[in-house]
Write a protein that holds these residues in place. Structure first.
Motif, PDB file in Angstrom:
ATOM      1  N   GLY A 178       0.788  -1.225   0.000  1.00 33.13           N
ATOM      2  CA  GLY A 178       0.000   0.000   0.000  1.00 33.13           C
ATOM      3  C   GLY A 178       0.822   1.277   0.000  1.00 33.13           C
ATOM      4  O   GLY A 178       0.528   2.212  -0.748  1.00 33.13           O
ATOM      5  N   GLY A 179       1.855   1.323   0.807  1.00 32.56           N
ATOM      6  CA  GLY A 179       2.692   2.523   0.873  1.00 32.56           C
ATOM      7  C   GLY A 179       3.405   2.795  -0.436  1.00 32.56           C
ATOM      8  O   GLY A 179       3.453   3.933  -0.923  1.00 32.56           O
ATOM      9  N   ARG A 180       3.938   1.742  -1.021  1.00 32.22           N
ATOM     10  CA  ARG A 180       4.648   1.871  -2.303  1.00 32.22           C
ATOM     11  C   ARG A 180       3.700   2.361  -3.397  1.00 32.22           C
ATOM     12  O   ARG A 180       4.020   3.271  -4.155  1.00 32.22           O
ATOM     13  CB  ARG A 180       5.257   0.514  -2.665  1.00 32.22           C
ATOM     14  N   ALA A 181       2.523   1.742  -3.477  1.00 31.99           N
ATOM     15  CA  ALA A 181       1.540   2.127  -4.494  1.00 31.99           C
ATOM     16  C   ALA A 181       1.045   3.553  -4.256  1.00 31.99           C
ATOM     17  O   ALA A 181       0.885   4.321  -5.201  1.00 31.99           O
ATOM     18  CB  ALA A 181       0.375   1.143  -4.491  1.00 31.99           C
TER      19      ALA A 181
ATOM     20  N   ASP B 100       9.170  -3.243   2.751  1.00 33.91           N
ATOM     21  CA  ASP B 100       7.865  -3.837   2.456  1.00 33.91           C
ATOM     22  C   ASP B 100       7.950  -4.759   1.248  1.00 33.91           C
ATOM     23  O   ASP B 100       7.356  -5.837   1.232  1.00 33.91           O
ATOM     24  CB  ASP B 100       6.817  -2.751   2.200  1.00 33.91           C
ATOM     25  N   LEU B 101       8.697  -4.355   0.247  1.00 33.45           N
ATOM     26  CA  LEU B 101       8.859  -5.170  -0.954  1.00 33.45           C
ATOM     27  C   LEU B 101       9.589  -6.476  -0.629  1.00 33.45           C
ATOM     28  O   LEU B 101       9.237  -7.541  -1.143  1.00 33.45           O
ATOM     29  CB  LEU B 101       9.611  -4.379  -2.023  1.00 33.45           C
ATOM     30  N   GLU B 102      10.567  -6.400   0.246  1.00 34.38           N
ATOM     31  CA  GLU B 102      11.284  -7.601   0.675  1.00 34.38           C
ATOM     32  C   GLU B 102      10.328  -8.574   1.368  1.00 34.38           C
ATOM     33  O   GLU B 102      10.327  -9.775   1.103  1.00 34.38           O
ATOM     34  CB  GLU B 102      12.418  -7.210   1.622  1.00 34.38           C
TER      35      GLU B 102
ATOM     36  N   SER C 222       0.647  -8.803  -9.649  1.00 33.13           N
ATOM     37  CA  SER C 222      -0.810  -8.820  -9.561  1.00 33.13           C
ATOM     38  C   SER C 222      -1.280  -8.123  -8.285  1.00 33.13           C
ATOM     39  O   SER C 222      -2.211  -7.303  -8.317  1.00 33.13           O
ATOM     40  CB  SER C 222      -1.312 -10.261  -9.595  1.00 33.13           C
ATOM     41  N   ALA C 223      -0.641  -8.430  -7.157  1.00 31.05           N
ATOM     42  CA  ALA C 223      -1.009  -7.794  -5.884  1.00 31.05           C
ATOM     43  C   ALA C 223      -0.758  -6.288  -5.945  1.00 31.05           C
ATOM     44  O   ALA C 223      -1.570  -5.495  -5.464  1.00 31.05           O
ATOM     45  CB  ALA C 223      -0.223  -8.416  -4.735  1.00 31.05           C
ATOM     46  N   TYR C 224       0.349  -5.881  -6.562  1.00 37.21           N
ATOM     47  CA  TYR C 224       0.662  -4.460  -6.664  1.00 37.21           C
ATOM     48  C   TYR C 224      -0.392  -3.721  -7.494  1.00 37.21           C
ATOM     49  O   TYR C 224      -0.887  -2.669  -7.093  1.00 37.21           O
ATOM     50  CB  TYR C 224       2.060  -4.239  -7.257  1.00 37.21           C
TER      51      TYR C 224
ATOM     52  N   GLU D 259      -5.139  -0.203  -7.995  1.00 34.99           N
ATOM     53  CA  GLU D 259      -6.529  -0.074  -8.441  1.00 34.99           C
ATOM     54  C   GLU D 259      -7.436   0.309  -7.267  1.00 34.99           C
ATOM     55  O   GLU D 259      -8.271   1.214  -7.384  1.00 34.99           O
ATOM     56  CB  GLU D 259      -6.990  -1.393  -9.054  1.00 34.99           C
ATOM     57  N   LEU D 260      -7.265  -0.351  -6.135  1.00 35.48           N
ATOM     58  CA  LEU D 260      -8.055  -0.030  -4.945  1.00 35.48           C
ATOM     59  C   LEU D 260      -7.810   1.404  -4.473  1.00 35.48           C
ATOM     60  O   LEU D 260      -8.749   2.116  -4.119  1.00 35.48           O
ATOM     61  CB  LEU D 260      -7.718  -0.993  -3.795  1.00 35.48           C
TER      62      LEU D 260
END
Length: 151
Positions: free
Chosen positions: A6-9, A25-27, A82-84, A89-90
């Protein structure tokens, strides 16, 4: 995964750039993806399979074929991507809430569950009076990471 991304997006949507602050978070998300695929058999293409890591065998190379290694890597990449994109999108669907959160987080580094509810309202789904505090979420990810390293 979406929570951790969420933070990255949000950085990408609000600031049109991603900082190094989201690296941790990515790790964690990457470790979750590999665990889902290799440890929990949660992948449609590979099916219900447990894939042993090199550390588990006490060796320095992966104890399975190079082809399997490539498939696992590609499936993890697909799962994370896909999760990213679902996360982005959300956030875009809820841009008004994201902007309120971003403004509040510029003033204060972290927000409690109650502060978030006061700012953007309660979740649209039933949380059964159970809010996962950020510290709890971080602990659960850390435990997953430690278990992965010990395996």
């Amino acid at each position: 995964m979406c929570v951790a991304l969420g933070g990255r997006a949000a950085e990408n949507i609000i600031f049109n750039r991603i900082t190094t602050g989201a690296q941790n978070d990515l790790e964690k998300v990457t470790k979750i993806a590999y665990a889902q695929i290799k440890k929990f058999g949660m992948n449609d293409n590979l099916g219900p399979i447990y894939i042993t890591d090199a550390e588990e065998k006490g060796i320095y190379t992966h104890p399975y074929s190079e082809n399997m290694h490539k498939i696992v890597d590609k499936e993890a990449q697909n799962l994370i991507s896909s999760a990213y994109f679902k996360t982005e999108e959300l956030l875009k669907k809820n841009i008004d809430k994201l902007e309120k959160m971003a403004e509040a987080l510029l003033e204060k580094e972290t927000l409690s569950y109650e502060e978030v509810v006061n700012l953007i309202g309660p979740p649209s789904y039933d949380v059964a009076n159970r809010a996962l505090e950020p510290v709890e979420f971080e602990k659960s990810l850390k435990n997953l990471s430690e278990n992965d390293e010990q395996s």
